[in-house]
Design a protein around this motif. Structure first.
Motif, PDB file in Angstrom:
ATOM      1  N   ALA A   1      36.075  26.539  87.477  1.00 17.09           N
ATOM      2  CA  ALA A   1      36.437  27.965  87.392  1.00 17.09           C
ATOM      3  C   ALA A   1      35.208  28.857  87.596  1.00 17.09           C
ATOM      4  O   ALA A   1      35.269  29.863  88.300  1.00 17.09           O
ATOM      5  N   SER A   2      34.065  28.459  86.999  1.00 18.57           N
ATOM      6  CA  SER A   2      32.830  29.236  87.167  1.00 18.57           C
ATOM      7  C   SER A   2      32.402  29.251  88.623  1.00 18.57           C
ATOM      8  O   SER A   2      32.034  30.300  89.170  1.00 18.57           O
ATOM      9  N   ALA A   3      32.446  28.072  89.251  1.00 21.16           N
ATOM     10  CA  ALA A   3      32.013  27.975  90.653  1.00 21.16           C
ATOM     11  C   ALA A   3      32.887  28.876  91.532  1.00 21.16           C
ATOM     12  O   ALA A   3      32.371  29.608  92.388  1.00 21.16           O
ATOM     13  N   TRP A   4      34.195  28.860  91.310  1.00 19.74           N
ATOM     14  CA  TRP A   4      35.082  29.687  92.132  1.00 19.74           C
ATOM     15  C   TRP A   4      34.890  31.170  91.857  1.00 19.74           C
ATOM     16  O   TRP A   4      34.908  31.990  92.778  1.00 19.74           O
ATOM     17  N   MET A   5      34.677  31.513  90.585  1.00 18.88           N
ATOM     18  CA  MET A   5      34.431  32.933  90.264  1.00 18.88           C
ATOM     19  C   MET A   5      33.151  33.420  90.949  1.00 18.88           C
ATOM     20  O   MET A   5      33.113  34.521  91.506  1.00 18.88           O
TER      21      MET A   5
ATOM     22  N   ILE B   1      42.539  44.308  84.186  1.00 21.11           N
ATOM     23  CA  ILE B   1      42.046  44.486  82.807  1.00 21.11           C
ATOM     24  C   ILE B   1      42.566  43.358  81.916  1.00 21.11           C
ATOM     25  O   ILE B   1      41.837  42.821  81.083  1.00 21.11           O
ATOM     26  N   ALA B   2      43.855  42.971  82.134  1.00 19.13           N
ATOM     27  CA  ALA B   2      44.424  41.869  81.335  1.00 19.13           C
ATOM     28  C   ALA B   2      43.641  40.583  81.586  1.00 19.13           C
ATOM     29  O   ALA B   2      43.324  39.832  80.646  1.00 19.13           O
ATOM     30  N   GLY B   3      43.304  40.320  82.855  1.00 24.42           N
ATOM     31  CA  GLY B   3      42.517  39.128  83.185  1.00 24.42           C
ATOM     32  C   GLY B   3      41.141  39.174  82.542  1.00 24.42           C
ATOM     33  O   GLY B   3      40.659  38.171  82.001  1.00 24.42           O
ATOM     34  N   ALA B   4      40.504  40.347  82.584  1.00 27.50           N
ATOM     35  CA  ALA B   4      39.175  40.487  81.975  1.00 27.50           C
ATOM     36  C   ALA B   4      39.253  40.276  80.458  1.00 27.50           C
ATOM     37  O   ALA B   4      38.392  39.613  79.869  1.00 27.50           O
TER      38      ALA B   4
ATOM     39  N   GLY C   1      31.590  22.811  70.044  1.00 26.16           N
ATOM     40  CA  GLY C   1      32.632  23.432  69.223  1.00 26.16           C
ATOM     41  C   GLY C   1      33.888  23.736  70.010  1.00 26.16           C
ATOM     42  O   GLY C   1      34.853  24.257  69.467  1.00 26.16           O
ATOM     43  N   GLY C   2      33.886  23.418  71.301  1.00 24.23           N
ATOM     44  CA  GLY C   2      35.102  23.594  72.101  1.00 24.23           C
ATOM     45  C   GLY C   2      34.971  24.666  73.160  1.00 24.23           C
ATOM     46  O   GLY C   2      34.291  25.661  72.960  1.00 24.23           O
ATOM     47  N   VAL C   3      35.632  24.397  74.274  1.00 21.66           N
ATOM     48  CA  VAL C   3      35.627  25.340  75.397  1.00 21.66           C
ATOM     49  C   VAL C   3      37.067  25.655  75.761  1.00 21.66           C
ATOM     50  O   VAL C   3      37.862  24.750  76.007  1.00 21.66           O
ATOM     51  N   ARG C   4      37.417  26.939  75.756  1.00 23.68           N
ATOM     52  CA  ARG C   4      38.756  27.345  76.197  1.00 23.68           C
ATOM     53  C   ARG C   4      38.757  27.468  77.715  1.00 23.68           C
ATOM     54  O   ARG C   4      37.821  28.040  78.280  1.00 23.68           O
ATOM     55  N   PRO C   5      39.806  26.960  78.393  1.00 26.07           N
ATOM     56  CA  PRO C   5      39.834  27.076  79.853  1.00 26.07           C
ATOM     57  C   PRO C   5      39.900  28.530  80.305  1.00 26.07           C
ATOM     58  O   PRO C   5      40.550  29.362  79.648  1.00 26.07           O
ATOM     59  N   VAL C   6      39.214  28.835  81.405  1.00 24.61           N
ATOM     60  CA  VAL C   6      39.180  30.214  81.892  1.00 24.61           C
ATOM     61  C   VAL C   6      39.793  30.361  83.290  1.00 24.61           C
ATOM     62  O   VAL C   6      39.827  31.459  83.834  1.00 24.61           O
ATOM     63  N   GLY C   7      40.291  29.234  83.843  1.00 26.95           N
ATOM     64  CA  GLY C   7      40.830  29.281  85.200  1.00 26.95           C
ATOM     65  C   GLY C   7      41.994  30.266  85.338  1.00 26.95           C
ATOM     66  O   GLY C   7      42.060  31.044  86.293  1.00 26.95           O
ATOM     67  N   GLY C   8      42.930  30.227  84.382  1.00 25.34           N
ATOM     68  CA  GLY C   8      44.089  31.129  84.431  1.00 25.34           C
ATOM     69  C   GLY C   8      43.661  32.591  84.343  1.00 25.34           C
ATOM     70  O   GLY C   8      44.158  33.451  85.083  1.00 25.34           O
ATOM     71  N   ALA C   9      42.725  32.862  83.445  1.00 23.10           N
ATOM     72  CA  ALA C   9      42.235  34.237  83.271  1.00 23.10           C
ATOM     73  C   ALA C   9      41.549  34.728  84.541  1.00 23.10           C
ATOM     74  O   ALA C   9      41.748  35.873  84.968  1.00 23.10           O
ATOM     75  N   ALA C  10      40.769  33.838  85.168  1.00 25.58           N
ATOM     76  CA  ALA C  10      40.079  34.224  86.405  1.00 25.58           C
ATOM     77  C   ALA C  10      41.095  34.503  87.509  1.00 25.58           C
ATOM     78  O   ALA C  10      40.922  35.444  88.299  1.00 25.58           O
ATOM     79  N   ALA C  11      42.164  33.696  87.555  1.00 21.21           N
ATOM     80  CA  ALA C  11      43.205  33.912  88.575  1.00 21.21           C
ATOM     81  C   ALA C  11      43.877  35.267  88.364  1.00 21.21           C
ATOM     82  O   ALA C  11      44.064  36.029  89.322  1.00 21.21           O
ATOM     83  N   VAL C  12      44.214  35.591  87.118  1.00 22.88           N
ATOM     84  CA  VAL C  12      44.866  36.878  86.822  1.00 22.88           C
ATOM     85  C   VAL C  12      43.934  38.031  87.210  1.00 22.88           C
ATOM     86  O   VAL C  12      44.358  39.011  87.835  1.00 22.88           O
ATOM     87  N   PHE C  13      42.653  37.906  86.860  1.00 17.70           N
ATOM     88  CA  PHE C  13      41.671  38.946  87.186  1.00 17.70           C
ATOM     89  C   PHE C  13      41.629  39.189  88.701  1.00 17.70           C
ATOM     90  O   PHE C  13      41.654  40.328  89.174  1.00 17.70           O
TER      91      PHE C  13
END
Lengths: 125, 130
Positions: free
Chosen positions: A4-8, A102-105, A63-75
């Motif tokens: 997700a980071s690489a694509w962003m 804004i929702a994605g951000a 401590g855990g990483v929440r996925p951000v791919g969906g959020a990046a797609a919405v943004f």
């Protein structure tokens, strides 16, 4: 770095190139929408996306990483809708695009928030 | 930290001070036509802040921090970084000095596009999924 980071970061670099060209066109006297497209590609498209993509890669993962791919797609869907609406004349679609962006951000910030924390160094006896 | 990153980050700091000083000067001594003779107005100062300061800081840190190009050449072809540094600062200066005239904006904008292409060519191969 995570997918997700690489694509962003790649999309941010794409926005940077297209946005810089749009800015050049706007300075050359092209239609007014090129100036607005330039602003949206450079600020949310490049700067915000590059910073959030890098943060998703580099912030502490213990401590855990929440996925951000969906959020990046919405943004990016929101960004794309905003820019398309500007080219086609604005209106309600631009407002919807901005709300989606804004929702994605907000989703991205929510996913990254818990990773901003104090790291306690391990002490060896 | 590679030398080009140090130049970019220090260059960003210099543009930050220039932008703050120019912004304050415009606020204190406004001119009727929006800019000083031979210098750009608010748009040029906004570009000094967003391109000279923010974008250059991002470039400098990314060039230093992103995954290495290879073991032999950790930052890839160095000339691309120097080209981006030179073009970016030249472009910002051209917009600021020639920003009052459309030709200054077009020349400055063209140089900035060249800078953006150079830094993207330097960074893109280092953005890798692991």
């Amino acid at each position: 770095m995570p997918r997700a980071s690489a694509w962003m970061i790649r999309i941010a670099l794409g926005c940077l190139i297209v946005g810089a060209i749009a800015g050049l066109l706007a300075a050359s006297g092209a239609p007014v929408f090129t100036g607005r497209v330039h602003m949206d590609l450079m600020l949310p498209g490049f700067m915000i996306q590059f910073a959030l993509g890098t943060a998703a890669w580099i912030l502490p993962k213990k401590g855990g990483v929440r996925p951000v791919g969906g959020a990046a797609a919405v943004f990016n869907i929101g960004l794309g809708l905003t820019i398309a609406a500007q080219i086609l004349g604005g209106g309600l679609a631009e407002t919807v695009g901005r709300v989606v962006m804004i929702a994605g951000a907000a989703w991205l910030v929510g996913a990254l928030w818990p990773r901003v924390r104090r790291i306690v160094p391990v002490r060896h006896a | 930290m590679p030398v080009v990153s140090r130049f970019m980050i220090k260059g960003a700091f210099v543009w930050l001070l220039v932008a703050l000083a120019a912004g304050a000067a415009i606020a204190m001594f406004p001119l009727p036509n929006g800019h000083w003779p031979g210098l750009g107005g608010r748009t040029a100062v906004f570009h000094v802040l967003t391109v000279g300061w923010l974008t250059q800081l991002i470039f400098g840190v990314a060039y230093w921090l992103f995954p290495r190009w290879s073991k032999e050449r950790p930052y890839g072809p160095l000339w691309l970084g120097w080209l981006a540094f030179g073009f970016l600062n030249l472009g910002v200066a051209a917009r600021l000095v020639g920003g009052g005239a459309p030709v200054g904006e077009v020349v400055g904008g063209g140089i900035q596009v060249a800078s953006v292409l150079a830094i993207t060519a330097a960074i893109w191969p280092r953005v890798r999924i692991k």
